[in-house]
Scaffold this motif. Structure first.
Motif, PDB file in Angstrom:
ATOM      1  N   SER A  19       9.264  11.327  -1.720  1.00 34.08           N
ATOM      2  CA  SER A  19       9.141   9.931  -2.156  1.00 34.08           C
ATOM      3  C   SER A  19       9.012   9.038  -0.922  1.00 34.08           C
ATOM      4  N   SER A  45       1.453   5.982  -4.690  1.00 30.42           N
ATOM      5  CA  SER A  45       1.807   5.406  -5.988  1.00 30.42           C
ATOM      6  C   SER A  45       2.780   6.289  -6.756  1.00 30.42           C
ATOM      7  N   THR A  46       2.844   7.578  -6.411  1.00 33.30           N
ATOM      8  CA  THR A  46       3.754   8.502  -7.085  1.00 33.30           C
ATOM      9  C   THR A  46       4.196   9.573  -6.094  1.00 33.30           C
TER      10      THR A  46
END
Length: 171
Positions: A19, A45-46
């Motif tokens: 992350s 974004s992810t």
């Protein structure tokens, strides 16, 4: 000159993903190929799914009001510890200090990746060589561990092949 965003934080979730977070309003740009990211790099974004090919994640953050992006944050993926193979008689035990490590082994000297899942002590069956690797989510695969059985020689003239551990009998 407007302030530059703080460098993003890269976190290994140890579930096979990475992350990246940055301050509110900042866009995160990242790379997984070892190159420093630019504002032309992939936009985060992810969570990033780790593969064997990803050894490092680098990221920058930039707010629309920033003239320059942040400095680069770098996260090097850790490597699993090399397993330790110990043999007592014909019983082999393999351990690894990396948390939640999964160990695979092979009873040969082939160049293929050890593929038998280690589930506890096993009989060596007189194998000449035992090889083992360890993996764990969020880590790169360990180096290969090798175990060569001891060979007893009665004179130094008997030692012709230095593969393994040799013990010279009678001193």
């Amino acid at each position: 000159e407007p302030a530059t965003a703080a460098p993003p934080t890269i976190t290994n979730n140890f579930d096979g993903t990475i992350s990246i977070t940055a301050e509110t309003g900042a866009t995160i740009y990242y790379t997984t190929d070892g190159n420093d990211p630019t504002t032309s790099s992939s936009v985060y974004s992810t969570d990033i799914t780790l593969t064997d090919a990803i050894t490092v994640v680098k990221a920058i953050a930039k707010k629309s009001t920033d003239y320059f992006p942040s400095i680069v944050s770098t996260y090097n993926i850790h490597v699993c510890e090399r397993p330790v193979i110990s043999v007592s008689g014909t019983t082999a035990t393999i351990t690894c200090s990396t948390p939640n490590a999964i160990i695979h082994y092979a009873l040969d000297d082939a160049s293929t990746t050890p593929s038998t899942l280690y589930e506890g002590q096993f009989d060596t069956g007189g194998a000449e060589v035992i090889r083992a690797i360890a993996t764990s989510l969020g880590y790169l695969q360990s180096a290969v561990a090798y175990y060569f059985p001891s060979v007893e020689a009665h004179s130094s003239g008997e030692i012709t092949n230095m593969n393994g551990r040799y013990i010279l009998a009678d001193g």
